[in-house]
Design a protein around this motif. Structure first.
Motif, PDB file in Angstrom:
ATOM      1  N   UNK A  35      90.680  56.619  26.029  1.00  0.00           N
ATOM      2  CA  UNK A  35      90.324  55.201  26.020  1.00  0.00           C
ATOM      3  C   UNK A  35      91.552  54.431  25.556  1.00  0.00           C
ATOM      4  N   UNK A  36      91.853  53.317  26.214  1.00  0.00           N
ATOM      5  CA  UNK A  36      92.999  52.515  25.780  1.00  0.00           C
ATOM      6  C   UNK A  36      92.529  51.133  25.384  1.00  0.00           C
ATOM      7  N   UNK A  37      93.209  50.572  24.417  1.00  0.00           N
ATOM      8  CA  UNK A  37      92.934  49.215  23.962  1.00  0.00           C
ATOM      9  C   UNK A  37      94.245  48.461  23.953  1.00  0.00           C
ATOM     10  N   UNK A  62      83.131  60.928  19.191  1.00  0.00           N
ATOM     11  CA  UNK A  62      82.735  61.657  20.389  1.00  0.00           C
ATOM     12  C   UNK A  62      83.874  62.461  21.014  1.00  0.00           C
ATOM     13  N   UNK A  63      84.964  62.667  20.261  1.00  0.00           N
ATOM     14  CA  UNK A  63      86.052  63.512  20.734  1.00  0.00           C
ATOM     15  C   UNK A  63      86.867  62.950  21.880  1.00  0.00           C
ATOM     16  N   UNK A  64      86.937  61.634  21.998  1.00  0.00           N
ATOM     17  CA  UNK A  64      87.723  60.991  23.047  1.00  0.00           C
ATOM     18  C   UNK A  64      89.024  60.481  22.431  1.00  0.00           C
ATOM     19  N   UNK A  65      90.153  60.830  23.045  1.00  0.00           N
ATOM     20  CA  UNK A  65      91.453  60.362  22.560  1.00  0.00           C
ATOM     21  C   UNK A  65      91.570  58.850  22.760  1.00  0.00           C
ATOM     22  N   UNK A  66      92.337  58.209  21.897  1.00  0.00           N
ATOM     23  CA  UNK A  66      92.520  56.758  21.959  1.00  0.00           C
ATOM     24  C   UNK A  66      94.005  56.448  22.027  1.00  0.00           C
ATOM     25  N   UNK A  67      94.364  55.493  22.888  1.00  0.00           N
ATOM     26  CA  UNK A  67      95.731  55.011  22.982  1.00  0.00           C
ATOM     27  C   UNK A  67      95.678  53.494  22.783  1.00  0.00           C
ATOM     28  N   UNK A  68      96.358  52.996  21.754  1.00  0.00           N
ATOM     29  CA  UNK A  68      96.391  51.556  21.499  1.00  0.00           C
ATOM     30  C   UNK A  68      97.732  51.028  21.992  1.00  0.00           C
ATOM     31  N   UNK A  69      97.678  50.115  22.924  1.00  0.00           N
ATOM     32  CA  UNK A  69      98.877  49.482  23.467  1.00  0.00           C
ATOM     33  C   UNK A  69      99.044  48.160  22.734  1.00  0.00           C
ATOM     34  N   UNK A  70     100.106  48.040  21.967  1.00  0.00           N
ATOM     35  CA  UNK A  70     100.289  46.866  21.129  1.00  0.00           C
ATOM     36  C   UNK A  70     101.528  46.108  21.569  1.00  0.00           C
ATOM     37  N   UNK A  71     101.588  44.862  21.209  1.00  0.00           N
ATOM     38  CA  UNK A  71     102.736  44.024  21.526  1.00  0.00           C
ATOM     39  C   UNK A  71     103.829  44.237  20.484  1.00  0.00           C
ATOM     40  N   UNK A  72     105.068  43.934  20.818  1.00  0.00           N
ATOM     41  CA  UNK A  72     106.118  44.013  19.796  1.00  0.00           C
ATOM     42  C   UNK A  72     105.878  42.983  18.699  1.00  0.00           C
ATOM     43  N   UNK A  73     106.258  43.312  17.491  1.00  0.00           N
ATOM     44  CA  UNK A  73     106.130  42.384  16.382  1.00  0.00           C
ATOM     45  C   UNK A  73     107.231  41.328  16.513  1.00  0.00           C
ATOM     46  N   UNK A  74     106.868  40.044  16.663  1.00  0.00           N
ATOM     47  CA  UNK A  74     107.889  39.009  16.853  1.00  0.00           C
ATOM     48  C   UNK A  74     108.771  38.793  15.626  1.00  0.00           C
ATOM     49  N   UNK A  75     108.383  39.352  14.476  1.00  0.00           N
ATOM     50  CA  UNK A  75     109.196  39.222  13.267  1.00  0.00           C
ATOM     51  C   UNK A  75     110.050  40.465  13.037  1.00  0.00           C
TER      52      UNK A  75
END
Length: 109
Positions: A35-37, A62-75
Motif C-alpha cells: 500500500x502506498x500513501x 494485516x501483514x501488508x507492506x507500506x510505502x510512504x511517498x513524501x515530499x522533500x522538506x523545503x527547509x
C-alpha cells in the motif's frame, strides 16, 4: 461521507476511508502486496495525516507492506518551524502536533 466505487479504467475497487470505514478492513486489503500513501504539502493538519495513520495501522495488522511517498522538506530537513496544534484541539481532523511549515523567517515580521 464518500462512497466506495470502482476505477473506470481498470475496474478495480476504490475504497473510501471517509465512508462507513475510517480504516481499511482485512477484506479490503486482501490480495494487496504493498500500500502506498502520498503525503501532501501542509499535511500536518486536516484529515489526511490521521487517515494515513489508520491505513498504515491496518496494513501492519494485516501483514501488508507500506510505502510512504513524501515530499522533500523545503527547509532542508535540518530546521523545524511553524505553529503546532494545541493538544485540546486534537481530533480526527488534526491528530498530531506537527509544525506547520512557515515559508519565511517569523523573526523578521
Amino acid at each position: 461521507m464518500i462512497a466506495d466505487t470502482f476505477d473506470k479504467r481498470t475496474g478495480l475497487p476504490a475504497y473510501s476511508l471517509y465512508g462507513k470505514n475510517n480504516k481499511p478492513t482485512k477484506a479490503q486489503l486482501k490480495g494487496i502486496d504493498v500500500s502506498s500513501s502520498i503525503s501532501r504539502i501542509s499535511g500536518s493538519f486536516y484529515t489526511f495525516a490521521v487517515c494515513m495513520r489508520y491505513a498504515i495501522e491496518s496494513c501492519f495488522e494485516n501483514g501488508v507492506a507500506v510505502m510512504v511517498l513524501d515530499r522533500p522538506n523545503p527547509l532542508g530537513g535540518l530546521k523545524v518551524d511553524g505553529p503546532t496544534l494545541e493538544r485540546e484541539w486534537m481530533s480526527g481532523v488534526g491528530g498530531y502536533r506537527i509544525p506547520t511549515f512557515t515559508p519565511y523567517d517569523r523573526r523578521n515580521r
